[in-house]
Design a protein around this motif. Structure first.
Motif, PDB file in Angstrom:
ATOM      1  N   PHE A   1      39.075  54.771  41.670  1.00 39.70           N
ATOM      2  CA  PHE A   1      38.810  56.122  41.173  1.00 39.70           C
ATOM      3  C   PHE A   1      39.891  57.089  41.656  1.00 39.70           C
ATOM      4  CE2 PHE A   1      36.476  60.197  42.080  1.00 39.70           C
ATOM      5  CZ  PHE A   1      36.243  60.582  40.766  1.00 39.70           C
ATOM      6  N   ASN A   2      40.249  57.013  42.915  1.00 42.98           N
ATOM      7  CA  ASN A   2      41.278  57.879  43.477  1.00 42.98           C
ATOM      8  C   ASN A   2      42.626  57.639  42.789  1.00 42.98           C
ATOM      9  OD1 ASN A   2      42.531  59.716  45.163  1.00 42.98           O
ATOM     10  ND2 ASN A   2      42.412  58.460  46.998  1.00 42.98           N
ATOM     11  N   LYS A   3      42.988  56.393  42.622  1.00 44.73           N
ATOM     12  CA  LYS A   3      44.277  56.070  42.009  1.00 44.73           C
ATOM     13  C   LYS A   3      44.316  56.406  40.521  1.00 44.73           C
ATOM     14  CE  LYS A   3      45.532  52.325  45.200  1.00 44.73           C
ATOM     15  NZ  LYS A   3      45.988  50.915  45.300  1.00 44.73           N
ATOM     16  N   ASN A   4      43.148  56.588  39.916  1.00 47.34           N
ATOM     17  CA  ASN A   4      43.117  56.877  38.488  1.00 47.34           C
ATOM     18  C   ASN A   4      43.845  58.171  38.150  1.00 47.34           C
ATOM     19  OD1 ASN A   4      41.991  56.164  35.774  1.00 47.34           O
ATOM     20  ND2 ASN A   4      41.064  58.181  35.994  1.00 47.34           N
ATOM     21  N   VAL A   5      43.925  59.100  39.118  1.00 46.89           N
ATOM     22  CA  VAL A   5      44.641  60.342  38.844  1.00 46.89           C
ATOM     23  C   VAL A   5      46.113  60.066  38.533  1.00 46.89           C
ATOM     24  CG1 VAL A   5      45.316  60.896  41.236  1.00 46.89           C
ATOM     25  CG2 VAL A   5      44.871  62.748  39.593  1.00 46.89           C
TER      26      VAL A   5
ATOM     27  N   PHE B   1      54.398  56.914  37.841  1.00 45.87           N
ATOM     28  CA  PHE B   1      53.735  56.488  39.068  1.00 45.87           C
ATOM     29  C   PHE B   1      53.376  55.009  38.978  1.00 45.87           C
ATOM     30  CE2 PHE B   1      52.795  61.048  39.417  1.00 45.87           C
ATOM     31  CZ  PHE B   1      52.986  61.266  40.770  1.00 45.87           C
ATOM     32  N   ASP B   2      53.556  54.315  40.085  1.00 41.48           N
ATOM     33  CA  ASP B   2      53.090  52.932  40.231  1.00 41.48           C
ATOM     34  C   ASP B   2      51.856  52.965  41.125  1.00 41.48           C
ATOM     35  OD1 ASP B   2      52.573  50.288  40.756  1.00 41.48           O
ATOM     36  OD2 ASP B   2      54.431  49.927  41.872  1.00 41.48           O
TER      37      ASP B   2
ATOM     38  N   VAL C   1      59.449  59.487  41.991  1.00 37.11           N
ATOM     39  CA  VAL C   1      58.610  59.493  40.792  1.00 37.11           C
ATOM     40  C   VAL C   1      59.089  60.596  39.857  1.00 37.11           C
ATOM     41  CG1 VAL C   1      56.270  59.776  39.897  1.00 37.11           C
ATOM     42  CG2 VAL C   1      56.633  58.645  42.105  1.00 37.11           C
ATOM     43  N   LYS C   2      59.257  60.252  38.589  1.00 31.79           N
ATOM     44  CA  LYS C   2      59.693  61.220  37.586  1.00 31.79           C
ATOM     45  C   LYS C   2      58.486  61.634  36.729  1.00 31.79           C
ATOM     46  CE  LYS C   2      64.338  59.219  37.270  1.00 31.79           C
ATOM     47  NZ  LYS C   2      64.058  58.112  38.233  1.00 31.79           N
TER      48      LYS C   2
END
Length: 327
Positions: free
Chosen positions: A220-224, A236-237, A266-267
């Motif tokens: 859930f956190n990484k979903n942003v 983002f990776d 990150v671009k």
């Protein structure tokens, strides 16, 4: 099912521009990822995938807030109805309106329900279900951001404004103060606020609720990051970040962060931004403040609201309060 007055209707009012969500995301990313420390607001978790993950979180054994709040609603809905005599129910951040049903069932005198959410599709989906189950209830849906000034439709009073889920804890202190003042401005004498607040408790229980063993909260956190990749064409990776949840005892809040596991660049082309992240550097993605009754009462009083009722679940993990206009 509770009997409601006849003459059902359904209205949708949009106070957000069609491109408001995209503009807000761009502004938040530019502001948050160029600041120190880097931050992102938690509202960007909730695309379709994020909403699905959060629904899973609410059923996890470690995540108590949803169960604790529902326990209080089930036990106290008749008392809330008796205390407020509400004829209009206004729900801020209504989503699926699932928990609201406990109040709808307990408010036989209710004339109107006003769900407020940024997602028109969520509002229309909830309305279809609610009108099937409460065919005589007038629904006045507002597509709006509840953190901004709201103009409520002309519906009968008394009104009960509902803000559930402990979501107020996602606001920083100054933001909470402004939010409560805005709620107070919506209310007339005889109207009420029903507020859900997660309470201070053992650190281990708090951290576990935001860092479950099955890793759903981490996803859930990484979903942003996926939201930014899709909406802003970022690169983002998600695998280059780890989920972090920690308790800040001084501020009495949980923080969720994304920690870079390596040096990376990150671009984000849509906002013409390049973000340099060192190994170990973190992006704060959520603050979730926990409360004590005295603090809730103090913050309400500062906004011109007087706490009149306070309930907790049997374990004392979550608080539900009713307040009304002071004086």
């Amino acid at each position: 099912m509770s009997p409601h007055p006849a003459s059902p209707s359904f209205h949708v009012t949009r106070t957000l521009a069609e491109d408001a969500t995209e503009a807000a995301l761009r502004a938040d990313v530019l502001h948050g990822l160029t600041g120190t420390p880097k931050t992102l607001p938690p509202k960007w978790f909730y695309d379709a995938r994020g909403s699905e993950l959060f629904e899973r979180i609410t059923t996890l054994p470690e995540y108590y807030p949803t169960r604790a709040e529902r326990e209080i609603l089930l036990a106290r809905a008749p008392e809330i109805a008796a205390a407020t005599g509400a004829r209009t129910l206004v729900e801020l951040g209504s989503g699926s309106s699932d928990k609201t049903r406990h109040l709808l069932d307990a408010l036989p005198q209710l004339s109107a329900y006003v769900p407020v959410d940024v997602s028109e599709s969520a509002l229309r989906g909830a309305a279809r279900t609610l009108l099937a189950d409460y065919p005589a209830l007038d629904l006045h849906a507002l597509v709006a951001d509840f953190t901004r000034e709201l103009t409520l439709p002309a519906t009968p009073g008394p009104r009960l404004v509902v803000f559930l889920g402990g979501t107020i804890g996602n606001l920083l202190p100054d933001e909470r103060s402004a939010f409560l003042a805005a709620v107070r401005a919506m209310l007339s004498p005889g109207d009420f606020l029903l507020l859900g607040t997660d309470l201070v408790k053992d650190e281990a229980e708090l951290v576990a609720a935001y860092d479950d063993a099955s890793g759903v909260t981490a996803a859930f956190n990484k979903n942003v990051l996926s939201v930014m990749n899709r909406e802003l064409h970022a690169d983002f990776d998600p695998g280059a970040f780890e989920h972090v949840a920690l308790w800040d005892a001084r501020a009495e809040w949980i923080e969720m962060r994304l920690r870079s596991v390596r040096d990376q660049v990150v671009k984000i082309p849509a906002v013409d931004l390049v973000v340099d992240l060192a190994a170990g550097e973190e992006i704060r993605t959520e603050v979730s403040a926990k409360f004590r009754r005295t603090g809730v009462e103090r913050e309400l009083r500062s906004a011109g609201l007087e706490l009149t009722h306070w309930w907790t679940d049997a374990a004392g993990r979550f608080g539900l309060s009713v307040s009304t206009v002071s004086g």
